[in-house]
Motif scaffolding. Structure first.
Motif, PDB file in Angstrom:
ATOM      1  N   ARG A  17       0.877  -1.101   0.224  1.00  0.00           N
ATOM      2  CA  ARG A  17      -0.177   0.350   0.452  1.00  0.00           C
ATOM      3  C   ARG A  17       1.083   1.146   0.383  1.00  0.00           C
ATOM      4  NH1 ARG A  17      -2.988  -2.933   3.293  1.00  0.00           N
ATOM      5  NH2 ARG A  17      -2.451  -2.225   4.992  1.00  0.00           N
ATOM      6  N   GLU A  20       2.385   1.404  -3.181  1.00  0.00           N
ATOM      7  CA  GLU A  20       1.349   2.160  -4.283  1.00  0.00           C
ATOM      8  C   GLU A  20       0.838   3.576  -4.142  1.00  0.00           C
ATOM      9  OE1 GLU A  20      -1.585   1.985  -7.449  1.00  0.00           O
ATOM     10  OE2 GLU A  20       0.554   0.010  -7.041  1.00  0.00           O
ATOM     11  N   ARG A  21       0.940   4.058  -2.883  1.00  0.00           N
ATOM     12  CA  ARG A  21       0.599   5.436  -2.896  1.00  0.00           C
ATOM     13  C   ARG A  21       2.023   6.225  -3.179  1.00  0.00           C
ATOM     14  NH1 ARG A  21      -2.851   8.854  -1.199  1.00  0.00           N
ATOM     15  NH2 ARG A  21      -2.336  10.583   0.082  1.00  0.00           N
ATOM     16  N   ARG A  23       3.621   5.408  -5.326  1.00  0.00           N
ATOM     17  CA  ARG A  23       3.814   5.976  -6.776  1.00  0.00           C
ATOM     18  C   ARG A  23       2.689   6.043  -7.743  1.00  0.00           C
ATOM     19  NH1 ARG A  23       2.481   0.117  -9.805  1.00  0.00           N
ATOM     20  NH2 ARG A  23       0.711   0.308  -9.015  1.00  0.00           N
ATOM     21  N   THR A  24       1.634   6.549  -7.313  1.00  0.00           N
ATOM     22  CA  THR A  24       0.299   7.213  -7.212  1.00  0.00           C
ATOM     23  C   THR A  24       0.898   8.746  -7.628  1.00  0.00           C
ATOM     24  OG1 THR A  24      -1.136   6.050  -6.280  1.00  0.00           O
ATOM     25  CG2 THR A  24      -1.716   8.107  -6.465  1.00  0.00           C
ATOM     26  N   MET A  25       0.923   9.122  -6.333  1.00  0.00           N
ATOM     27  CA  MET A  25       2.556  10.327  -5.875  1.00  0.00           C
ATOM     28  C   MET A  25       2.823  10.968  -7.126  1.00  0.00           C
ATOM     29  SD  MET A  25       2.179  10.765  -1.488  1.00  0.00           S
ATOM     30  CE  MET A  25       3.096  12.635  -1.921  1.00  0.00           C
ATOM     31  N   THR A  26       3.369  10.456  -7.617  1.00  0.00           N
ATOM     32  CA  THR A  26       4.482  10.075  -8.246  1.00  0.00           C
ATOM     33  C   THR A  26       4.050  10.644  -9.816  1.00  0.00           C
ATOM     34  OG1 THR A  26       6.842   9.268  -7.625  1.00  0.00           O
ATOM     35  CG2 THR A  26       6.866   9.126  -9.502  1.00  0.00           C
ATOM     36  N   GLN A  27       3.586   9.865 -10.064  1.00  0.00           N
ATOM     37  CA  GLN A  27       2.268   9.903 -11.192  1.00  0.00           C
ATOM     38  C   GLN A  27       2.047  11.524 -11.426  1.00  0.00           C
ATOM     39  OE1 GLN A  27       3.273   7.923 -14.045  1.00  0.00           O
ATOM     40  NE2 GLN A  27       0.856   8.806 -15.307  1.00  0.00           N
ATOM     41  N   ALA A  28       0.987  11.541 -10.546  1.00  0.00           N
ATOM     42  CA  ALA A  28       0.395  12.584 -10.301  1.00  0.00           C
ATOM     43  C   ALA A  28       1.288  13.855 -10.424  1.00  0.00           C
ATOM     44  CB  ALA A  28      -0.084  13.156  -8.742  1.00  0.00           C
ATOM     45  N   GLU A  31       1.509  14.071 -13.907  1.00  0.00           N
ATOM     46  CA  GLU A  31       1.023  15.222 -14.222  1.00  0.00           C
ATOM     47  C   GLU A  31       0.419  16.535 -14.507  1.00  0.00           C
ATOM     48  OE1 GLU A  31      -2.726  12.537 -14.131  1.00  0.00           O
ATOM     49  OE2 GLU A  31      -1.525  11.062 -14.610  1.00  0.00           O
TER      50      GLU A  31
END
Length: 480
Positions: A17, A20-21, A23-28, A31
């Motif tokens: 988790r 995943e958190r 990776r999500t922050m990096t992707q955001a 963007e």
């Protein structure tokens, strides 16, 4: 063993988790960076002058920073050199007028406040050491209170607000600093010199390196707003009176939305007019150019846009009124709206090219003729129709169109006044359309081939009942 495996599974779940958190922050974050890059690219493509302005600011700050980097200059000015850098950061604006206004306000306010501050310090020192701090505090209080009240005056706030703000700051700093520093004259001299140097660097670079004139910005924005109004009227005519193909609906909808930017143009026009008054003469814009006339045109433009805002609500209204009354008024409404559209386009082009509007008066005369016919049709419909609910929607649209036509006439008068005040160039008038020769047009000229003394006008009832704009007056005259 089971507990150990359960703990291991739980740790892997927590780590998963967390990963995943992350990776999500990096992707955001990626963007968001790409979004900022796309927005920056769009701003640079829409107006490359903003990129040039940024480079100009960097150049000005680099030049005044030499007071720190170059040792002989630093020895002469010392820490007071920071005022030159601060002046560039605060004074350098996008347009020449804004930069000149701020630069002159800051320089003059610093000079006056510095002189009064030195004088106040000298008077306070004559009273002795015990009374000196009391007098300095009194002087600071009086000047801050009086100048703050003066800033509430509308005309002062519009043009000199920044100067009075700097006056309060400089007077207070010099008066208070002079109480602890005997070299007050040298301090005031260094501060004024560095501010003058920083302001001069801003003004010179702003004027001579790709200048952006506030007067030109105001001039072309007023012309563009008139074109937006004409685009709306043209699109409204196509949307309300005719059936469109699917391919044209997107373009029509975009034209129906362009007028909205006109509704919020007051603050930008007033600020541009204030900045333009500071600018020297350039091109066709002389020093005392009538910028107030542009504000009058802008006010009338917004009044016209407010009526268009109300008019747009009837496009998708559920209650469109009687189709018979609508079709009866369609011809006069179409003629009046199209003539107003042509007049607005002509006025916008006249301002943009700084030439006298040669055809706008003719279009307005034709629009007034159609407006009179439309008013008579409205009155007859109200007398004959018993169901007023079927007349009100059509009558409201027609009334708003008549108001827009009247507002267009006022705009033409203001543009003609502007052309006279600024000596717009004359253009050839042989390509202008002729005034509509309908039987309801009072401004039409009689046929010169007909001798009025030997003419009897025969009016038939069928002729008065037909709102036909295509007949000329010569067709209604018969020789005896």
């Amino acid at each position: 063993m089971e507990m150990a495996s359960a703990n291991t599974t739980q740790e892997k779940g927590v780590l998963g988790r967390v990963w995943e958190r992350i990776r999500t922050m990096t992707q955001a974050f990626k963007e968001k960076v790409w979004e900022i890059c796309r927005m920056s690219k769009k701003i640079a493509q829409d107006d490359p002058r903003k990129v040039i302005h940024s480079l100009k600011v960097g150049l000005a700050i680099s030049l005044v920073s030499l007071f720190y980097y170059y040792q002989p200059l630093y020895e002469n000015f010392g820490l007071s050199a920071m005022w030159a850098v601060m002046t560039v950061v605060v004074v350098f604006e996008y347009t020449v007028g804004a930069t000149l206004g701020k630069g002159l306000n800051r320089t003059l306010a610093t000079l006056m406040a510095g002189t009064l501050g030195v004088g106040a310090h000298y008077l306070a020192s004559l009273a002795g050491e015990k009374v000196e701090p009391i007098l300095i505090g009194l002087f600071v209080f009086l000047q801050a209170a009086i100048v703050s009240f003066i800033r509430f005056i509308p005309k002062v706030k519009a043009r000199y607000d920044y100067g009075f703000l700097i006056f309060i700051l400089t007077f207070s700093l010099i008066s208070v600093s002079g109480f602890r520093d005997d070299e007050i004259l040298e301090m005031a001299h260094k501060r004024l010199s560095t501010i003058f140097i920083g302001g001069s660097a801003c003004v010179v670079i702003s004027i001579f390196v790709c200048p952006v004139w506030a007067g030109e910005e105001l001039h072309y924005s007023i012309a563009l707003n008139l074109e937006k109004l004409s685009d709306f009227l043209e699109a409204f005519t196509c949307e309300y009176f005719t059936t469109l193909e699917d391919g044209n609906s997107t373009n029509i909808k975009s034209c129906l939305e362009r007028y909205k930017s006109v509704l919020n143009s007051k603050s930008s026009e007033e600020s541009l007019a204030n900045f333009a008054r500071w600018e020297p003469g350039h091109g066709k814009f002389r020093f005392r150019h009538p910028w107030d006339q542009y504000l009058k045109i802008g006010t009338l433009t917004r009044q016209c846009a407010y009526r268009m805002e109300s008019l747009k609500g009837y496009l998708n209204s559920d209650n469109q009124g009687s189709s018979e009354i609508r079709s009866m008024m369609e011809e006069a409404s179409l003629e009046m709206t199209m003539e107003s559209t042509k007049a607005l386009k002509e006025l916008g082009l006249s301002i943009k090219t700084m030439t006298r509007p040669c055809c706008a008066d003719i279009h307005i005369a034709n629009s007034k003729s159609a407006s009179k016919r439309l008013k008579s049709l409205l009155q007859s419909s109200l007398r004959e129709e018993t169901d007023l609910l079927s007349v009100i929607p059509v009558g409201t649209v027609a009334s708003l169109l008549i108001d827009i036509a009247d507002c267009t006439e006022k705009l033409a008068d203001c543009v003609n006044d502007l052309a006279s005040l600024t000596n717009f160039d004359d253009v050839e008038t042989n390509k202008c359309p002729k005034i509509s020769q309908s039987p309801y047009c009072e401004c039409a000229e009689p046929d010169p081939k007909i001798d009025a003394s030997d003419v009897v006008i025969i009016v038939e009832e069928t002729t008065l009942a037909m709102p036909d704009c295509g007949k000329t007056k010569s067709d209604q005259h018969n020789n005896v």
